[in-house]
Scaffold this motif. Structure first.
Motif, PDB file in Angstrom:
ATOM      1  N   PHE A 140      -7.053   5.100  -1.582  1.00  0.00           N
ATOM      2  CA  PHE A 140      -6.162   5.043  -2.649  1.00  0.00           C
ATOM      3  C   PHE A 140      -5.993   4.938  -3.870  1.00  0.00           C
ATOM      4  O   PHE A 140      -7.641   5.133  -4.486  1.00  0.00           O
ATOM      5  CB  PHE A 140      -5.426   3.249  -2.783  1.00  0.00           C
TER       6      PHE A 140
ATOM      7  N   TRP B 254       0.765  -1.472   0.324  1.00  0.00           N
ATOM      8  CA  TRP B 254       0.130  -0.165   0.537  1.00  0.00           C
ATOM      9  C   TRP B 254       0.820   0.860  -0.338  1.00  0.00           C
ATOM     10  O   TRP B 254       0.614   2.734   0.171  1.00  0.00           O
ATOM     11  CB  TRP B 254      -1.567  -0.122   1.232  1.00  0.00           C
TER      12      TRP B 254
ATOM     13  N   LYS C 209     -11.582  -2.377  -0.379  1.00  0.00           N
ATOM     14  CA  LYS C 209     -11.278  -0.932   0.045  1.00  0.00           C
ATOM     15  C   LYS C 209     -12.490  -0.540  -1.789  1.00  0.00           C
ATOM     16  O   LYS C 209     -12.157   0.818  -1.257  1.00  0.00           O
ATOM     17  CB  LYS C 209      -9.797  -0.506  -0.388  1.00  0.00           C
TER      18      LYS C 209
ATOM     19  N   ARG D 160      -1.590  -3.910  -7.419  1.00  0.00           N
ATOM     20  CA  ARG D 160      -2.965  -2.957  -7.370  1.00  0.00           C
ATOM     21  C   ARG D 160      -3.596  -2.428  -8.272  1.00  0.00           C
ATOM     22  O   ARG D 160      -4.938  -2.611  -8.591  1.00  0.00           O
ATOM     23  CB  ARG D 160      -2.504  -2.089  -6.034  1.00  0.00           C
TER      24      ARG D 160
END
Length: 298
Positions: free
Chosen positions: A150, A106, A233, A118
């Motif tokens: 993110f 991350w 997420k 990602r």
């Protein structure tokens, strides 16, 4: 170190030149390798070549031993001998997806290849029939709706880097419809090139084992560790999560194409646990209980 910021992380076409040179000539002094592959007579600057070389040494595809550059020993002799496009893409994909290159998953900087993993995980989670985008602006609109913690692509430079690397690594391709330079989400090539590792000595697997093993080999697809972290997420209000019995449209596309190409055979056997491949508008395409690999041992 990362992957998507091409001005500082390097380019795959430069890596191809390095790899083929080393496969043909063996280990070579760093300075000589740069001169041979990026001669000053042919390039404005050797800086991009140096950045590419440094990045892939850090990612483990290449070795630097006291200034001598070589292909990493862990690669099979077949890959080291030929380094054809498919073999090189396979070797690069293995390094990009490797656990050791995703320890800082991350983090925004110095994340190994996590920026690509990602982004690939997020793109492969999308409905492939709804998301066919050209520029960063279009993909950014989807990001804003789905991602709160993110950003998959912080700018157009990283989006362009993703399209280039995803196409090379077998997770998509550049199409001309509905617009020129459209990125099409399609992991068919990555899945196809992973079948030998997934099946091993078998020629047939029950769907549970097939999808579990495939997710281990390609952790950005359904059930993979990187994919699962990213899906946690995503805002469910803007993204429809497939049921546990369903396969995402991206992986469904790949398996359907491989079935049509007769690389695999998708079977639906009675009295067996099944999963459902999804098509346009999330309509069921077919139920699958077993997968047969046409390249498996008889």
């Amino acid at each position: 170190m990362s992957i998507l910021n091409r001005p500082s992380d390097g380019l795959f076409n430069i890596l191809v030149v390095f790899a083929r040179c080393l496969a043909q000539h063996g280990s070579m002094d760093r300075g000589k390798l740069i001169k041979v592959c990026a001669p000053v007579s042919a390039v404005d600057s050797q800086e991009r070549a140096k950045q590419t070389l440094n990045n892939w040494i850090q990612l483990g595809l290449l070795n630097d031993k006291e200034g001598k550059i070589s292909i990493d020993r862990s690669l099979s002799s077949e890959i080291k001998k030929t380094f054809e496009h498919g073999h090189l893409a396979l070797a690069c994909r293995q390094r990009v997806l490797a656990v050791e290159n995703n320890q800082r998953f991350w983090e925004a900087e110095d994340n190994g290849s996590s920026d690509f993993c990602r982004a690939a995980s997020w793109m492969l989670a999308q409905n492939v029939f709804d998301v066919e985008v050209v520029g960063h602006k279009a993909v950014e609109e989807i990001e804003v709706q789905q991602l709160r913690e993110f950003s998959a692509f912080t700018n157009d430079t990283r989006w362009a880097g993703f399209k280039a690397w995803a196409s090379f690594l077998g997770f998509g391709w550049i199409g001309r419809y509905p617009n020129k330079n459209t990125f099409v989400i399609d992991p068919t090539t990555a899945v196809s090139e992973s079948l030998a590792e997934v099946f091993g000595k078998s020629k047939e697997l029950a769907q549970e084992q097939f999808f579990r093993t495939l997710a281990d080999v390609l952790p950005v697809i359904d059930g993979g560790v990187y994919r699962s972290q990213v899906e946690e997420k995503i805002d469910r209000a803007s993204w429809k999560e497939p049921k546990s019995s369903e396969i995402s449209t991206s992986l469904s596309r790949a398996l359907s194409r491989l079935h049509e190409r007769e690389e695999i055979q998708l079977e639906n056997r009675a009295d067996a646990i099944k999963r459902t491949l999804l098509g346009r508008n999330n309509r069921p395409l077919r139920n699958v209980s077993h997968i047969i690999w046409k390249g498996g041992k008889k």
